[in-house]
Write a protein that holds these residues in place. Structure first.
Motif, PDB file in Angstrom:
ATOM      1  N   GLN A   5     -50.875  24.578  -6.659  1.00 19.24           N
ATOM      2  CA  GLN A   5     -51.496  24.588  -5.351  1.00 19.24           C
ATOM      3  C   GLN A   5     -51.281  23.243  -4.690  1.00 19.24           C
ATOM      4  N   ALA A   6     -51.042  23.268  -3.380  1.00 18.12           N
ATOM      5  CA  ALA A   6     -50.899  22.026  -2.642  1.00 18.12           C
ATOM      6  C   ALA A   6     -52.248  21.351  -2.512  1.00 18.12           C
ATOM      7  N   ARG A   7     -52.229  20.022  -2.434  1.00 16.38           N
ATOM      8  CA  ARG A   7     -53.480  19.285  -2.313  1.00 16.38           C
ATOM      9  C   ARG A   7     -54.198  19.640  -1.013  1.00 16.38           C
ATOM     10  N   PHE A   8     -53.417  19.797   0.068  1.00 16.83           N
ATOM     11  CA  PHE A   8     -53.964  20.211   1.351  1.00 16.83           C
ATOM     12  C   PHE A   8     -53.250  21.484   1.776  1.00 16.83           C
ATOM     13  N   ALA A   9     -54.026  22.511   2.158  1.00 16.39           N
ATOM     14  CA  ALA A   9     -53.416  23.753   2.609  1.00 16.39           C
ATOM     15  C   ALA A   9     -52.682  23.517   3.921  1.00 16.39           C
ATOM     16  N   PRO A  10     -51.426  23.933   4.012  1.00 17.55           N
ATOM     17  CA  PRO A  10     -50.693  23.769   5.269  1.00 17.55           C
ATOM     18  C   PRO A  10     -51.190  24.773   6.308  1.00 17.55           C
ATOM     19  N   THR A  11     -50.849  24.515   7.561  1.00 18.00           N
ATOM     20  CA  THR A  11     -51.254  25.404   8.638  1.00 18.00           C
ATOM     21  C   THR A  11     -50.037  25.743   9.497  1.00 18.00           C
ATOM     22  N   ALA A  12     -50.197  26.740  10.356  1.00 15.91           N
ATOM     23  CA  ALA A  12     -49.130  27.139  11.266  1.00 15.91           C
ATOM     24  C   ALA A  12     -49.688  27.212  12.674  1.00 15.91           C
ATOM     25  N   TYR A  13     -48.928  26.670  13.609  1.00 14.04           N
ATOM     26  CA  TYR A  13     -49.278  26.735  15.021  1.00 14.04           C
ATOM     27  C   TYR A  13     -48.547  27.954  15.569  1.00 14.04           C
ATOM     28  N   GLY A  14     -49.230  29.102  15.597  1.00  7.76           N
ATOM     29  CA  GLY A  14     -48.576  30.370  15.871  1.00  7.76           C
ATOM     30  C   GLY A  14     -48.294  31.071  14.554  1.00  7.76           C
ATOM     31  N   SER A  15     -47.269  31.918  14.523  1.00  6.04           N
ATOM     32  CA  SER A  15     -46.948  32.682  13.315  1.00  6.04           C
ATOM     33  C   SER A  15     -46.196  31.828  12.308  1.00  6.04           C
ATOM     34  N   ALA A  16     -46.629  31.905  11.047  1.00  4.19           N
ATOM     35  CA  ALA A  16     -45.945  31.172   9.986  1.00  4.19           C
ATOM     36  C   ALA A  16     -44.665  31.898   9.603  1.00  4.19           C
ATOM     37  N   ARG A  17     -43.634  31.149   9.405  1.00  6.24           N
ATOM     38  CA  ARG A  17     -42.362  31.680   8.911  1.00  6.24           C
ATOM     39  C   ARG A  17     -42.024  31.039   7.571  1.00  6.24           C
ATOM     40  N   LEU A  18     -41.725  29.755   7.595  1.00  6.18           N
ATOM     41  CA  LEU A  18     -41.489  29.039   6.340  1.00  6.18           C
ATOM     42  C   LEU A  18     -42.719  29.101   5.449  1.00  6.18           C
ATOM     43  N   LEU A  19     -43.885  29.024   6.057  1.00  5.41           N
ATOM     44  CA  LEU A  19     -45.152  28.984   5.309  1.00  5.41           C
ATOM     45  C   LEU A  19     -45.828  30.340   5.224  1.00  5.41           C
ATOM     46  N   ALA A  20     -45.100  31.399   5.497  1.00  7.02           N
ATOM     47  CA  ALA A  20     -45.689  32.737   5.434  1.00  7.02           C
ATOM     48  C   ALA A  20     -46.277  32.996   4.053  1.00  7.02           C
TER      49      ALA A  20
END
Length: 414
Positions: A5-20
């Motif tokens: 698990q990442a230390r901080f959860a990533p976010t997406a501005y709009g729809s996630a693609r790489l981070l889906a």
């Protein structure tokens, strides 16, 4: 097996693609990856050149070099090497480590697409982060069980020093030498790993290639700015929307991403510790061509804001000292110049004049064995230009009265 698990959860501005599928910060195994992105696909050399050119795909490291041009300049033969540069050695940057830790299969898909297009079976992934290394090894084990492939993928640990992340330093380290950039400026596409022509790029570039092949050029380009379609990963540091890795559509106005009013907003660093400072982000859009034209290249995607209640000059002085400590010591502008300008900035911080700093910054530029002196000079000179009022306050009063907050990290979170 350990939960990754990442230390901080990533976010997406709009729809996630790489981070889906991973915005909660948990690892995407092979089954989840395939449900999101479909089966592994491949392209011929010519087809991959055409497809990357169609979406104007740029490398997601510091140079932002067109991927299609790099691919077209390489022969398609078995002696070619493919190197994934995961040596994200800047303390402020986390985007590539996030990809390797949470979506390693997307990175592997991209590397295998490139290897198959170039008709080679050799892929090397250089990484210095322990969690990323564990995730990649786990992903390869999953593939050996479910999707064996003929390509040999090797994950190699590399040093964590700042200059060790430069691609020529990575190749030198992988070849058994010192992980520092060599003085010669030979392109990896001509002579890279083991002396062979090498396609080398950073982690996000390979993830973008995998996404492009999965979606196709038309769907890939439905999001983002026509000048540079798609999405991009940033590491945000400081105030505004908070810190962490975020996926954004290209073309997004930078002030919309950062948030915050003019009253509580301090100067913004774009491009990380080899980047440029600006006092006003209005009118800046998040595309690499637009930012480069504005004189503030995005580099590896770090965007940092120092809050108005903190001392920005102290942040600059701290990073300047750290950059000096990261010198490879193989040329005068780096060995002597970085330390000299760090002392100059420290003098300004304590209200003492430093009449030689401008000359030293000019003397460092364009003369180094690698990009470290140039990058350091850009970071410091743009800071002094942007922070004239703060420098004047320190000169007049011996300080600005605001505390050093340590917003810009000097030690990596591992």
């Amino acid at each position: 097996m350990t939960t990754l698990q990442a230390r901080f959860a990533p976010t997406a501005y709009g729809s996630a693609r790489l981070l889906a599928g991973v915005t909660r910060g948990a690892y995407a195994d092979l089954a989840m990856h395939r449900s999101l992105h479909g089966a592994q696909q491949h392209r011929t050399h010519d087809a991959l050149v055409r497809e990357t050119a169609a979406v104007r795909l740029l490398g997601r490291g510091g140079a932002a070099f067109p991927v299609s041009t790099k691919l077209a300049g390489l022969p398609a033969r078995s002696s070619v090497e493919v190197v994934v540069n995961g040596s994200e050695s800047e303390p402020a940057s986390h985007k590539d480590r996030t990809l390797m830790t949470l979506v390693p299969h997307l990175v592997l898909d991209g590397a295998l697409v490139v290897a198959r297009a170039l008709r080679t079976r050799r892929v090397t992934i250089a990484v210095h982060d322990a969690a990323a290394h564990e995730a990649l090894k786990r992903a390869l084990a999953e593939r050996r069980r479910s999707e064996p492939h003929p390509e040999s993928v090797t994950v190699r640990m590399q040093p964590a020093q700042f200059v060790a992340g430069e691609v020529r330093a990575v190749l030198s380290g992988l070849d058994g030498g010192a992980a520092v950039p060599p003085g010669r400026r030979t392109l990896p596409t001509r002579r890279g790993l083991h002396g062979a022509p090498t396609f080398a790029s950073n982690v996000e570039t390979f993830a973008q290639i995998a996404l492009l092949v999965s979606l196709g050029a038309r769907r890939y380009a439905e999001v983002g700015d026509p000048e540079e379609p798609g999405t991009s990963l940033l590491t945000l540091v400081g105030s505004g929307s908070g810190s962490g890795v975020v996926e954004v559509p290209t073309g997004l106005p930078l002030d919309a991403l950062l948030g915050g009013s003019d009253v509580d907003s301090g100067p913004v660093l774009i491009g990380g510790y080899h980047g440029h400072w600006v006092s006003d982000v209005r009118g800046l859009r998040l595309t690499r061509p637009a930012l480069r034209a504005a004189g503030v290249p995005l580099n590896a995607g770090v965007v940092a804001r120092v809050p108005a209640h903190g001392c920005a000059l102290a942040e600059v002085a701290a990073v300047a000292r750290w950059l000096a400590s990261q010198s490879a010591g193989q040329c005068g502008p780096c060995l002597f110049g970085t330390h000299a300008v760090a002392r100059d900035v420290d003098a300004l911080l304590h209200g003492r004049p430093s009449l030689e700093v401008a000359g030293r910054l000019r003397a460092m530029t364009g003369r180094g064995a690698c990009a470290h002196p140039d990058g350091t000079a850009a970071f410091i000179s743009s800071a002094l230009t942007t922070m004239t009022a703060e420098v004047a306050a320190h000169a007049e009063h011996g300080g600005c009265g605001r505390p050093y907050l340590g917003v810009l990290p000097l030690v990596e979170d591992r």
